[in-house]
Enzyme design. Structure first.
Site, PDB file in Angstrom:
ATOM      1  CB  CYS A 165      -0.932   0.005   1.209  1.00  0.00           C
ATOM      2  SG  CYS A 165      -2.162  -1.298   1.140  1.00  0.00           S
TER       3      CYS A 165
HETATM    4  N1  LIG Z   1      -2.604  -5.935   2.047  1.00  0.00           N
HETATM    5  C1  LIG Z   1      -3.083  -4.846   2.640  1.00  0.00           C
HETATM    6  O1  LIG Z   1      -2.746  -4.539   3.790  1.00  0.00           O
HETATM    7  C2  LIG Z   1      -4.088  -3.958   1.927  1.00  0.00           C
HETATM    8  C3  LIG Z   1      -4.765  -2.972   2.674  1.00  0.00           C
HETATM    9  C4  LIG Z   1      -5.700  -2.161   2.059  1.00  0.00           C
HETATM   10  C5  LIG Z   1      -5.920  -2.300   0.685  1.00  0.00           C
HETATM   11  N2  LIG Z   1      -5.237  -3.247  -0.039  1.00  0.00           N
HETATM   12  C6  LIG Z   1      -5.549  -3.356  -1.459  1.00  0.00           C
HETATM   13  O2  LIG Z   1      -6.371  -4.506  -1.656  1.00  0.00           O
HETATM   14  C7  LIG Z   1      -6.101  -5.117  -2.922  1.00  0.00           C
HETATM   15  C8  LIG Z   1      -5.745  -6.571  -2.711  1.00  0.00           C
HETATM   16  O3  LIG Z   1      -4.533  -6.653  -1.994  1.00  0.00           O
HETATM   17  P1  LIG Z   1      -4.161  -7.911  -1.088  1.00  0.00           P
HETATM   18  O4  LIG Z   1      -3.087  -7.454  -0.173  1.00  0.00           O
HETATM   19  O5  LIG Z   1      -5.384  -8.537  -0.526  1.00  0.00           O
HETATM   20  O6  LIG Z   1      -3.527  -8.893  -2.197  1.00  0.00           O
HETATM   21  P2  LIG Z   1      -3.108 -10.416  -1.987  1.00  0.00           P
HETATM   22  O7  LIG Z   1      -2.008 -10.690  -2.944  1.00  0.00           O
HETATM   23  O8  LIG Z   1      -2.912 -10.714  -0.543  1.00  0.00           O
HETATM   24  O9  LIG Z   1      -4.391 -11.239  -2.463  1.00  0.00           O
HETATM   25  C9  LIG Z   1      -4.907 -11.162  -3.722  1.00  0.00           C
HETATM   26  C10 LIG Z   1      -5.426 -12.543  -4.147  1.00  0.00           C
HETATM   27  O10 LIG Z   1      -6.089 -12.372  -5.391  1.00  0.00           O
HETATM   28  C11 LIG Z   1      -5.793 -13.498  -6.235  1.00  0.00           C
HETATM   29  N3  LIG Z   1      -5.996 -13.041  -7.611  1.00  0.00           N
HETATM   30  C12 LIG Z   1      -5.206 -12.235  -8.344  1.00  0.00           C
HETATM   31  N4  LIG Z   1      -5.788 -11.952  -9.519  1.00  0.00           N
HETATM   32  C13 LIG Z   1      -6.972 -12.611  -9.524  1.00  0.00           C
HETATM   33  C14 LIG Z   1      -8.029 -12.702 -10.457  1.00  0.00           C
HETATM   34  N5  LIG Z   1      -7.984 -12.029 -11.619  1.00  0.00           N
HETATM   35  N6  LIG Z   1      -9.085 -13.481 -10.140  1.00  0.00           N
HETATM   36  C15 LIG Z   1      -9.120 -14.161  -8.962  1.00  0.00           C
HETATM   37  N7  LIG Z   1      -8.160 -14.107  -8.035  1.00  0.00           N
HETATM   38  C16 LIG Z   1      -7.106 -13.321  -8.312  1.00  0.00           C
HETATM   39  C17 LIG Z   1      -4.369 -13.863  -5.871  1.00  0.00           C
HETATM   40  O11 LIG Z   1      -4.109 -15.228  -6.156  1.00  0.00           O
HETATM   41  C18 LIG Z   1      -4.318 -13.560  -4.354  1.00  0.00           C
HETATM   42  O12 LIG Z   1      -4.589 -14.720  -3.571  1.00  0.00           O
HETATM   43  C19 LIG Z   1      -4.996  -4.261  -3.542  1.00  0.00           C
HETATM   44  O13 LIG Z   1      -5.575  -3.301  -4.364  1.00  0.00           O
HETATM   45  C20 LIG Z   1      -4.351  -3.597  -2.346  1.00  0.00           C
HETATM   46  O14 LIG Z   1      -3.733  -2.376  -2.690  1.00  0.00           O
HETATM   47  C21 LIG Z   1      -4.351  -4.088   0.567  1.00  0.00           C
END
Ligand SMILES: NC(=O)c1ccc[n+]([C@@H]2O[C@H](COP(=O)([O-])OP(=O)(O)OC[C@H]3O[C@@H](n4cnc5c(N)ncnc54)[C@H](O)[C@@H]3O)[C@@H](O)[C@H]2O)c1
Length: 407
Positions: free
Chosen positions: A256
């Site tokens: 992030c």
């Molecule tokens: N990690 C954090 O602390 C956090 C906090 C707030 C916002 N975000 C935002 O949330 C979003 C997700 O981040 P995250 O940390 O959960 O990611 P992550 O990598 O932990 O999880 C994402 C999951 O989505 C799956 N994936 C990817 N493309 C896909 C698709 N097309 N169809 C189905 N599954 C798919 C991946 O295999 C993975 O398991 C991002 O935009 C991030 O910026 C993250």
């Protein structure tokens, strides 16, 4: 309600557990075979989410995880939570968000509420997600956005007690999303448009990014003056209003803080604008790993041929996430300075194709970048152990950011 959550990572799994707690049925969709397999076996891969929260959902039949979109049709609500990283050139990479949207467009046969939780720039819901979903089959879906604020590992603030911003492409969509989130969040804050919600998320993280840049730069100035920065910040922090503490560190990491401001910067560029604050903070934050290696070299009388153990390579304590970790440039600069580098992390087993080295090796120096709760330095038999900042639990370790002696 029947909820489909696309992406079962940090954000998707958090929202899944929240929705299950409210009694909804959840279909998790994730591209990763191993994520699907683990979750269906009742195993959580996300810190702060217990196995029992997953297994109880699976055993009750209310939670299923699959790796195809085929079963998504018929959901009342579809939540998108896929990664939005940067390209190698530091530009927004919306490819996974686009592919998730297109996949939804192909399978949906009945209208539903589609909520984006992935972080992106203002205009993403309206200009990217909606057209791609509607290209498959224009069914009159409702579109809303609720940018996720989860802070992995934060025991105080979770899904229930972190206020949640919700915007929509119509008032009806926004109100439906507000009603959904109210089933498991204490405070939901409706805003007037999707773009307000998208921009609020980027501003929150840009605020942190810039303040971290400020304190990182300030720490270097204090270092040159021989003034202990940690004591200065503690003193400044006694002001009860108009001040918020930030702490200098080896750099910034995670999915992030280093990423979101660049989404804002890229969007601003489309309007012929640049945030000077983001540009300069980016420069300062990215210079920190090299600065810390220089401080270490000073302390050790050079690093050439020294065996250095870097301890803790994820981006923050008790989280195994190594995305954008500052440990990566730190190790790179150590090697440029001629050090022989190994790394140890009790919760990251493999990283960049290498495995974690044992503490009990022949090393000249250890640098603790992140002290996970599981870290045990008992087998360490080298000379000094350095940290970046002073560590309350380990006052015997030497903080590199403490002042240089005035000479
Ligand atoms: N990690 C954090 O602390 C956090 C906090 C707030 C916002 N975000 C935002 O949330 C979003 C997700 O981040 P995250 O940390 O959960 O990611 P992550 O990598 O932990 O999880 C994402 C999951 O989505 C799956 N994936 C990817 N493309 C896909 C698709 N097309 N169809 C189905 N599954 C798919 C991946 O295999 C993975 O398991 C991002 O935009 C991030 O910026 C993250």
């Amino acid at each position: 309600m029947r909820i489909a959550v696309i992406g079962q990572g940090y954000v998707g799994l958090t929202i899944t557990v929240g929705a299950l707690s409210a009694g909804h049925e959840v279909l998790g969709v994730d591209h990763s075979e191993s994520v699907v397999k683990n979750l269906m076996s009742g195993l959580s891969h996300i810190e702060g989410i217990r196995d029992s929260e997953i297994s109880s959902g699976v055993e009750s039949g209310k939670y299923t995880v699959v790796n195809s979109y085929d079963l998504v049709d018929g959901s009342d609500v579809v939540v998108i939570a896929v990664p939005t990283p940067l390209t190698a050139l530091g530009q927004p990479d919306l490819s996974l968000l686009k592919s998730a949207s297109s996949s939804l467009g192909k399978v949906l046969r009945s209208s539903c509420l589609i909520i984006n939780e992935s972080t992106s720039h203002p205009g993403t819901l309206r200009e990217v997600i909606k057209p791609l979903v509607d290209a498959g089959n224009n069914l009159g879906h409702q579109y809303a956005i609720s940018p996720e604020r989860v802070d992995p590992g934060n025991a105080k603030f979770g899904t229930r007690n972190t206020p949640r911003i919700v915007g929509g492409l119509s008032d009806e969509a926004r109100d439906a999303a507000v009603a959904f989130y109210r089933t498991f969040c204490d405070e939901v804050v409706p805003v007037s448009s999707a773009e307000v919600a998208e921009a609020a998320k980027l501003f929150e993280n840009t605020f942190r990014f810039i303040n971290i840049g400020l304190v990182n730069e300030f720490s270097q100035i204090m270092g040159a003056m021989g003034i202990p920065v940690d004591e200065v910040l503690k003193a400044a922090g006694t002001k009860p209003y108009g001040f918020m503490p930030f702490h200098p560190n080896v750099g910034i990491g995670g999915h992030c803080i280093p990423v979101d401001p660049l989404y804002l910067q890229a969007r601003a560029a489309e309007f012929g604008l640049t945030s000077k604050y983001i540009a300069v903070s980016e420069e300062v934050n990215h210079a920190m790993p090299k600065y810390m290696v220089e401080r270490l070299a000073d302390e050790c009388g050079g690093l050439k041929g020294k065996k250095v153990l870097v301890v803790g390579v994820s981006y923050k304590a008790d989280i195994a996430d190594t995305r954008e970790t500052p440990a990566e440039p730190f190790v790179k600069h150590l090697r440029e300075f001629g050090a022989e580098v190994s790394w140890h992390d009790p919760i990251v087993n493999s990283w960049n194709g290498e495995t974690s080295s044992p503490i009990e090796g022949e090393y000249d120096v250890a640098v603790v970048l992140v002290a996970h709760s599981a870290l045990n330095m008992e087998g360490w038999n080298g000379e000094p152990i350095f940290t970046i900042n002073s560590h309350p639990k380990f006052p015997q370790w030497k903080p590199l950011l403490s002042a240089r002696p005035k000479s």
